[in-house]
Design a protein around this motif. Sequence first.
Motif, mmCIF file in Angstrom:
data_model
loop_
_atom_site.group_PDB
_atom_site.id
_atom_site.type_symbol
_atom_site.label_atom_id
_atom_site.label_comp_id
_atom_site.label_asym_id
_atom_site.label_seq_id
_atom_site.Cartn_x
_atom_site.Cartn_y
_atom_site.Cartn_z
ATOM 1 N N THR A 126 0.808 -1.217 0.000
ATOM 2 C CA THR A 126 0.000 0.000 0.000
ATOM 3 C C THR A 126 0.842 1.268 0.000
ATOM 4 O O THR A 126 0.559 2.208 -0.746
ATOM 5 N N PHE A 127 1.876 1.295 0.831
ATOM 6 C CA PHE A 127 2.616 2.535 1.031
ATOM 7 C C PHE A 127 3.946 2.627 0.285
ATOM 8 O O PHE A 127 4.555 3.690 0.249
ATOM 9 N N VAL A 128 4.397 1.516 -0.318
ATOM 10 C CA VAL A 128 5.648 1.559 -1.075
ATOM 11 C C VAL A 128 5.406 1.211 -2.550
ATOM 12 O O VAL A 128 5.738 1.996 -3.436
ATOM 13 N N VAL A 129 4.834 0.044 -2.805
ATOM 14 C CA VAL A 129 4.690 -0.417 -4.182
ATOM 15 C C VAL A 129 3.715 0.457 -4.973
ATOM 16 O O VAL A 129 4.042 0.912 -6.076
ATOM 17 N N SER A 130 2.532 0.706 -4.427
ATOM 18 C CA SER A 130 1.541 1.498 -5.177
ATOM 19 C C SER A 130 2.028 2.909 -5.507
ATOM 20 O O SER A 130 1.923 3.344 -6.657
ATOM 21 N N PRO A 131 2.576 3.660 -4.537
ATOM 22 C CA PRO A 131 3.089 4.988 -4.901
ATOM 23 C C PRO A 131 4.241 4.919 -5.904
ATOM 24 O O PRO A 131 4.342 5.769 -6.799
ATOM 25 N N ALA A 132 5.104 3.906 -5.788
ATOM 26 C CA ALA A 132 6.210 3.769 -6.738
ATOM 27 C C ALA A 132 5.682 3.506 -8.141
ATOM 28 O O ALA A 132 6.187 4.073 -9.116
ATOM 29 N N PHE A 133 4.658 2.661 -8.249
ATOM 30 C CA PHE A 133 4.079 2.388 -9.564
ATOM 31 C C PHE A 133 3.492 3.655 -10.181
ATOM 32 O O PHE A 133 3.574 3.852 -11.381
ATOM 33 N N THR A 134 2.886 4.483 -9.355
ATOM 34 C CA THR A 134 2.304 5.734 -9.860
ATOM 35 C C THR A 134 3.393 6.617 -10.456
ATOM 36 O O THR A 134 3.192 7.243 -11.497
ATOM 37 N N GLU A 135 4.557 6.660 -9.807
ATOM 38 C CA GLU A 135 5.657 7.469 -10.334
ATOM 39 C C GLU A 135 6.343 6.802 -11.521
ATOM 40 O O GLU A 135 6.724 7.476 -12.473
ATOM 41 N N LEU A 136 6.527 5.502 -11.462
ATOM 42 C CA LEU A 136 7.239 4.800 -12.525
ATOM 43 C C LEU A 136 6.439 4.691 -13.818
ATOM 44 O O LEU A 136 7.014 4.715 -14.901
ATOM 45 N N PHE A 137 5.131 4.534 -13.685
ATOM 46 C CA PHE A 137 4.283 4.288 -14.849
ATOM 47 C C PHE A 137 3.157 5.306 -14.899
ATOM 48 O O PHE A 137 2.052 5.042 -14.430
ATOM 49 N N PRO A 138 3.412 6.487 -15.465
ATOM 50 C CA PRO A 138 2.374 7.517 -15.514
ATOM 51 C C PRO A 138 1.147 7.092 -16.332
ATOM 52 O O PRO A 138 0.031 7.507 -16.037
ATOM 53 N N ASP A 139 1.370 6.239 -17.326
ATOM 54 C CA ASP A 139 0.255 5.767 -18.145
ATOM 55 C C ASP A 139 -0.570 4.755 -17.335
ATOM 56 O O ASP A 139 -0.052 3.729 -16.885
ATOM 57 N N ALA A 140 -1.854 5.050 -17.150
ATOM 58 C CA ALA A 140 -2.718 4.235 -16.283
ATOM 59 C C ALA A 140 -2.824 2.786 -16.769
ATOM 60 O O ALA A 140 -2.835 1.863 -15.946
ATOM 61 N N GLU A 141 -2.894 2.576 -18.063
ATOM 62 C CA GLU A 141 -3.042 1.209 -18.578
ATOM 63 C C GLU A 141 -1.775 0.393 -18.347
ATOM 64 O O GLU A 141 -1.845 -0.776 -17.963
#
Length: 138
Positions: free
Chosen positions: A31-46
């Motif tokens: 919740t607090f590490v992987v999800s925020p990192a994914f948001t930064e790493l992959f700006p494209d939602a799909e």
Amino acid sequence: MSLFSGTLLSWLAGLNILLVGLWVGMYLFTTFVVSPAFTELFPDAEVRRSHRRLVGRHYARVNGPLTALLGGVALVMIVMGGVAPVLWAELLLLALIGGTVALHVRRASVAGAPVPGWITNVTLGASVLLCVAAVGAA
């Protein structure tokens, strides 16, 4: 209660706390590490959704058996005469968490549909109560 069953119940109570700690730790890390990192790493939602699905499948391979073992330990403790109300509460919390996680996965799989924050909040709150129940059962 015999010395053996008392010792076994104590051992199971410790295992119960360990399993709850592992479960909650995995959830918090995701919740607090992987999800925020994914948001930064992959700006494209799909693209982000695709990577989350892949990580989610690997996560489920660990979390599923861990949850089953945790439920099994709680049931064995109930049968052996442990603190039954607290252990039943633990099982109910596991069911609640399972339901909110399933709802989260379902909502996240719909393209363009945001996952409501209340799902995460309920899961986090239930996780805290799960920790309390595990310690209370010891």
